[in-house]
Design a protein around this motif. Structure first.
Motif, short mmCIF file in Angstrom:
data_model
loop_
_atom_site.label_atom_id
_atom_site.label_comp_id
_atom_site.label_asym_id
_atom_site.label_seq_id
_atom_site.Cartn_x
_atom_site.Cartn_y
_atom_site.Cartn_z
N HIS A 4 0.82 -1.21 0.00
CA HIS A 4 0.00 0.00 0.00
C HIS A 4 0.86 1.26 0.00
CE1 HIS A 4 -2.91 -2.99 1.73
NE2 HIS A 4 -3.68 -2.41 0.82
N ASN A 47 -10.00 -7.54 9.61
CA ASN A 47 -9.10 -6.62 8.93
C ASN A 47 -8.71 -5.49 9.87
OD1 ASN A 47 -7.52 -5.63 6.89
ND2 ASN A 47 -9.19 -5.13 5.51
N VAL A 49 -5.71 -1.80 10.08
CA VAL A 49 -4.63 -1.03 9.47
C VAL A 49 -3.72 -0.51 10.58
CG1 VAL A 49 -6.14 -0.30 7.60
CG2 VAL A 49 -5.79 1.22 9.54
N SER A 66 -3.80 -3.00 5.09
CA SER A 66 -4.77 -4.08 5.35
C SER A 66 -4.03 -5.26 5.93
CB SER A 66 -5.51 -4.49 4.08
OG SER A 66 -4.66 -5.23 3.22
N GLY A 76 -8.42 -6.63 0.33
CA GLY A 76 -7.08 -6.38 0.85
C GLY A 76 -6.28 -5.33 0.10
N ASP A 79 -6.44 0.46 0.47
CA ASP A 79 -5.60 1.01 1.54
C ASP A 79 -6.48 1.62 2.62
OD1 ASP A 79 -3.72 2.10 3.18
OD2 ASP A 79 -2.79 3.38 1.67
N GLY A 80 -6.73 0.84 3.66
CA GLY A 80 -7.58 1.31 4.74
C GLY A 80 -7.01 2.49 5.49
#
Length: 208
Positions: A4, A47, A49, A66, A76, A79-80
């Motif tokens: 990410h 999940n 981050v 993720s 996944g 990009d959280g």
């Protein structure tokens, strides 16, 4: 490695690009995040981050967007860390910092943690209890909701004005959030929260 973060860097320019990531720390954070999710599997968490930022240099040392970049079941590849979501109580320190700047409080100023109604809004604490009068320092440390909401409403330049000044993406008109902005009614990404905390560590000076 750090897919990410690498994607974000590649989108920012061309040619030879250098990141500030610490490879060993990045791997450690990824392992810890996966271990945490494994322990929380029964609770339904799948999940998460994580960001690690050096507050002195404002450099990102680890960026995990993720739990698994290659797992489509959790989206996944999204990009959280850059995705807006409710920040919960993480913006409360900004309210207290503004109150200190405006001279409304000092760390021992007594604030009221009692049931209050702000128009049609009636905030409650996470434990459904109220502690009565308590020092501002303790109210923040214990993340009490009512004192934070009441304090923000007394500010000349409150939380919405701070978020607007630094350009939080997708910020709506102030009236949309009302008094609940302090308790997570506004959406902010983890990256933006990290930037706000870096600014807080530098006395309010904004640093990307």
């Amino acid at each position: 490695l750090a897919p990410h973060a690498v994607q974000a860097v590649l989108e920012s320019g061309r040619g030879t690009l250098t990141t500030t990531l610490d490879g060993r720390l990045q791997a450690q954070v990824e392992r810890q995040l996966k271990g945490y999710l494994a322990r929380q599997e029964a609770a339904g968490l799948r999940n998460a981050v994580a960001l690690v930022v050096d507050v002195e240099s404002a450099e990102v040392l680890a960026h995990v967007g993720s739990a698994d970049f290659f797992d489509p079941g959790i989206d996944g590849q999204v990009d959280g860390a850059a995705a807006p979501r409710s920040p919960g109580s993480t913006l409360k320190p900004l309210v207290y910092a503004r109150a200190l700047d405006e001279g409304l409080i000092h760390p021992l100023t007594l604030l009221s943690d009692l049931p209050m109604r702000f128009g049609s809004y009636n905030p409650e604490n996470f434990d459904n209890q109220y502690l009565g009068p308590l020092p501002a320092r303790e109210a923040l440390v214990k993340s009490r909701n009512v004192p934070a909401v009441e304090l923000n409403l007394r500010l000349g330049r409150g939380l919405w004005e701070v978020l607007s000044a630094v350009g939080i993406r997708g910020l709506k008109e102030k009236a949309v959030y009302g008094a609940g902005i302090v308790l997570g009614a506004v959406e902010v990404s983890p990256v933006e929260v990290a930037q706000l905390y870096v600014a807080l560590a530098h006395g309010g000076t904004w640093r990307r």
